[in-house]
Design an enzyme around this catalytic site. Structure first.
Site, PDB file in Angstrom:
ATOM      1  N   GLY A  79       0.824  -1.210   0.000  1.00 20.80           N
ATOM      2  CA  GLY A  79       0.000   0.000   0.000  1.00 20.80           C
ATOM      3  C   GLY A  79       0.853   1.253   0.000  1.00 20.80           C
ATOM      4  O   GLY A  79       2.050   1.206   0.267  1.00 20.80           O
ATOM      5  N   GLY A  81       0.895   5.521   1.182  1.00 18.16           N
ATOM      6  CA  GLY A  81       0.324   6.576   1.994  1.00 18.16           C
ATOM      7  C   GLY A  81       0.747   7.931   1.472  1.00 18.16           C
ATOM      8  O   GLY A  81       1.076   8.089   0.301  1.00 18.16           O
ATOM      9  N   GLY A  82       0.746   8.923   2.373  1.00 22.88           N
ATOM     10  CA  GLY A  82       1.029  10.289   1.959  1.00 22.88           C
ATOM     11  C   GLY A  82       2.434  10.477   1.437  1.00 22.88           C
ATOM     12  O   GLY A  82       2.651  11.157   0.434  1.00 22.88           O
ATOM     13  N   GLY A  84       5.004   7.675   2.040  1.00 20.00           N
ATOM     14  CA  GLY A  84       5.723   6.413   2.053  1.00 20.00           C
ATOM     15  C   GLY A  84       4.948   5.318   1.348  1.00 20.00           C
ATOM     16  O   GLY A  84       3.771   5.471   1.017  1.00 20.00           O
ATOM     17  N   GLU A  85       5.632   4.207   1.119  1.00 21.26           N
ATOM     18  CA  GLU A  85       4.997   3.024   0.558  1.00 21.26           C
ATOM     19  C   GLU A  85       5.548   1.800   1.266  1.00 21.26           C
ATOM     20  O   GLU A  85       6.709   1.783   1.687  1.00 21.26           O
ATOM     21  CB  GLU A  85       5.225   2.933  -0.952  1.00 21.26           C
ATOM     22  CG  GLU A  85       6.672   2.908  -1.385  1.00 21.26           C
ATOM     23  CD  GLU A  85       6.828   2.984  -2.899  1.00 21.26           C
ATOM     24  OE1 GLU A  85       5.886   3.459  -3.564  1.00 21.26           O
ATOM     25  OE2 GLU A  85       7.895   2.574  -3.400  1.00 21.26           O
ATOM     26  N   VAL A  86       4.696   0.789   1.401  1.00 24.48           N
ATOM     27  CA  VAL A  86       5.067  -0.423   2.118  1.00 24.48           C
ATOM     28  C   VAL A  86       5.070  -1.590   1.140  1.00 24.48           C
ATOM     29  O   VAL A  86       4.112  -1.781   0.386  1.00 24.48           O
ATOM     30  CB  VAL A  86       4.094  -0.703   3.284  1.00 24.48           C
ATOM     31  CG1 VAL A  86       4.476  -1.997   3.994  1.00 24.48           C
ATOM     32  CG2 VAL A  86       4.101   0.461   4.269  1.00 24.48           C
ATOM     33  N   LYS A 101       9.227  -0.491   4.456  1.00 24.25           N
ATOM     34  CA  LYS A 101       8.648   0.825   4.177  1.00 24.25           C
ATOM     35  C   LYS A 101       9.748   1.745   3.666  1.00 24.25           C
ATOM     36  O   LYS A 101      10.864   1.749   4.189  1.00 24.25           O
ATOM     37  CB  LYS A 101       8.021   1.408   5.455  1.00 24.25           C
ATOM     38  CG  LYS A 101       7.316   2.743   5.241  1.00 24.25           C
ATOM     39  CD  LYS A 101       6.627   3.185   6.533  1.00 24.25           C
ATOM     40  CE  LYS A 101       5.890   4.496   6.345  1.00 24.25           C
ATOM     41  NZ  LYS A 101       5.178   4.911   7.590  1.00 24.25           N
ATOM     42  N   ASP A 208      -2.893   9.491  15.261  1.00 20.01           N
ATOM     43  CA  ASP A 208      -3.700   9.077  14.110  1.00 20.01           C
ATOM     44  C   ASP A 208      -4.443   7.788  14.439  1.00 20.01           C
ATOM     45  O   ASP A 208      -4.503   6.866  13.629  1.00 20.01           O
ATOM     46  CB  ASP A 208      -2.806   8.893  12.880  1.00 20.01           C
ATOM     47  CG  ASP A 208      -3.610   8.844  11.582  1.00 20.01           C
ATOM     48  OD1 ASP A 208      -4.751   9.358  11.575  1.00 20.01           O
ATOM     49  OD2 ASP A 208      -3.109   8.292  10.592  1.00 20.01           O
TER      50      ASP A 208
END
Length: 232
Positions: A79, A81-82, A84-86, A101, A208
């Site tokens: 997935g 995110g803003g 980063g990526e995993v 990540k 969060d």
């Protein structure tokens, strides 16, 4: 990551440089203590839905941290995110699957000044350090922090095979009777609360908290994820 320019509270000056040490808010500050700001990121890492299977795979890179080189082979994107990526990756030295990540290439390329890239990398390192110091059964474990040959930082963590708590809540609300639903999900809530209480005892705010940030494994594991917005 937001474009806000307001200043954020400074973390305590006694955050240890030695990442094998636990953070102790009662320890007097030392000469080599460092403090860095923790700006917010507007999007959590878990917002992007996982891809089905190894949509992007076959890449490999080796960590070049201060210790021995550690090789990872990318298997599939989990997935984005803003910032980063995993990835699901294979740690070749130990023959196990991990989550890696890293900063998104497009975010790095959009950085207009070298200072912007340095800020992204500093924030990424802060996430790694904070998460590594929160060793708790209900917080995702950190395995390694290093960099790829291009110098992009990498954070290797436990790969959690499971479902977001938000998905389980919405599905089981319709399929379980009230007593069974409450019995299952209050247990998950209590385990997540233990993780939050532990972080608070170390002076860390997650900032969060929501069901989509909690992963529930196939054998009952409950892990609070994504400490990218965490603040000391």
């Amino acid at each position: 990551m937001s474009d806000e320019t307001s200043e954020y509270p400074q973390p305590p000056s006694d955050l240890p440089n030695d990442q094998t040490l636990s953070y102790n808010p009662d320890r007097p500050p030392t000469a080599d203590s460092e403090a860095e700001t923790r700006p917010r990121d507007s999007q959590p890492e878990t917002e992007s839905p996982p891809t089905e299977g190894p949509a992007e795979s076959g890449g490999s890179f080796s960590g070049e941290g201060s210790g021995p080189s550690k090789g990872f082979r990318l298997v599939g994107l989990v997935g984005r995110g803003g910032f980063g990526e995993v990835w699901r990756a294979s740690q070749e030295a130990l023959g196990r699957d991990v989550a890696v990540k890293r900063l998104r290439e497009d975010r790095i390329q959009r950085a207009e000044e070298p200072e912007d890239t340095q800020r992204l990398e500093r924030e990424f390192r802060n996430e790694a350090v904070i998460t590594a110091h929160l060793e708790h059964p209900n917080i995702v474990p950190v395995y390694d922090f290093s960099s790829d040959p291009a110098g992009t930082p990498l954070l290797a963590m436990k790969l959690v095979d499971g479902k977001p708590w938000s998905e389980l809540l919405s599905g089981e609300l319709r399929t379980l009777d009230e007593d069974e639903f409450l019995g299952r999900h209050l247990t998950i809530l209590l385990q997540m609360s233990q993780a939050v209480a532990f972080a608070h005892s170390r002076g860390v705010l997650h900032r969060d908290l929501k069901p989509s940030q909690v992963m529930v494994g196939g054998f009952g594991e409950v892990l609070l994820m994504d400490w990218g917005l965490a603040l000391l």
